[in-house]
Design an enzyme around this catalytic site. Structure first.
Site, PDB file in Angstrom:
ATOM      1  N   SER A  85      54.456  42.488  32.219  1.00  0.00           N
ATOM      2  CA  SER A  85      54.842  41.561  33.281  1.00  0.00           C
ATOM      3  C   SER A  85      55.662  42.280  34.354  1.00  0.00           C
ATOM      4  CB  SER A  85      55.593  40.376  32.673  1.00  0.00           C
ATOM      5  OG  SER A  85      55.726  39.309  33.583  1.00  0.00           O
ATOM      6  N   ASP A 100      46.643  33.185  31.515  1.00  0.00           N
ATOM      7  CA  ASP A 100      48.021  33.484  31.907  1.00  0.00           C
ATOM      8  C   ASP A 100      48.425  32.610  33.088  1.00  0.00           C
ATOM      9  OD1 ASP A 100      50.450  34.636  32.727  1.00  0.00           O
ATOM     10  OD2 ASP A 100      49.811  36.643  32.130  1.00  0.00           O
ATOM     11  N   HIS A 109      50.503  34.251  28.633  1.00  0.00           N
ATOM     12  CA  HIS A 109      51.397  35.348  29.019  1.00  0.00           C
ATOM     13  C   HIS A 109      52.077  35.858  27.750  1.00  0.00           C
ATOM     14  CE1 HIS A 109      53.309  37.628  32.198  1.00  0.00           C
ATOM     15  NE2 HIS A 109      54.520  37.353  31.717  1.00  0.00           N
TER      16      HIS A 109
END
Length: 219
Positions: free
Chosen positions: A114, A168, A199
């Site tokens: 991320s 996601d 995610h």
């Protein structure tokens, strides 16, 4: 970089993965993954740095571990570029530390999840001018990949594995795919892997990472 967690392998280290966690997490977040990978990748040191704790505008100004402040989602993920540069500089310092410990640059890998992935992509393709073993980009995006920018011959040799969840909702898959396509258009050996997840990180993804690292290290 302060509070870095270093996981030494059972045998003398001959390679290293520098792995950055995501927003709001900490250096222990990927410790179980790193330990699992060490079980099949002997001789690999894992370096897990800790992001500084600071206010994040997008989250109401609450302080949390963050590699950079996210100012807004629109325009597309406006961020504090100075903080991003600072974090990328810390990654470069970690690379140099590993080189000083006799790990060859071509056996040093950058990985990030991320927000951490955005930092390592920036570090590898906007800041670092030397060799690298490669980059693992997990559920991430590349906010500083300018369409007018080209890459040097050494940067083109950095292999990249992009891994993303098809569902996601935090970092949409399209943003990760855009980073992949940018690299591919500039001659980088980049691979895309999509998983039926959000995610997060799943076991199939970890197996793919282990296989990809093993291939790079064997080569």
């Amino acid at each position: 970089m302060q509070e870095t967690l270093i996981l030494e392998p059972a045998q003398p280290a001959s390679a290293c993965v520098i792995w950055l966690h995501g927003l709001g997490a900490d250096r222990f977040d990927f410790q179980p993954v790193a330990e699992a990978l060490q079980g099949v990748l002997p001789g690999v040191r894992f370096v897990l740095p800790q992001a500084p704790t600071r206010p994040v505008t997008l989250n109401g100004g609450w302080s949390m571990p963050s590699w950079y402040d996210i100012l807004a989602i629109q325009p597309e993920r406006a961020l504090d570029l100075d903080q991003l540069e600072e974090s990328a500089g810390s990654v470069l310092a970690l690379i140099e530390n590993q080189r000083a410990s006799s790990i060859a640059a071509e056996r040093i890998f950058l990985a990030g999840f991320s927000q951490g992935g955005a930092v390592v992509l920036h570090a590898a393709f906007r800041r670092w001018a030397g060799e690298l073993g490669g980059v693992l980009a997990l559920s991430t995006y590349a906010p500083t990949f300018d369409e007018t920018r080209q890459l040097g011959a050494i940067q083109q040799r950095h292999p990249v594995l992009c891994l993303h969840g098809a569902h996601d909702e935090v970092v949409p898959s399209a943003l990760g795919r855009r980073a992949h396509d940018w690299l591919a258009a500039r001659g980088v050996a980049v691979t895309w892997r999509s998983y039926p997840m959000g995610h997060e990180v799943v076991n199939e993804e970890i197996r793919d990472i282990a296989r990809w690292l093993a291939e790079r290290l064997a080569g």
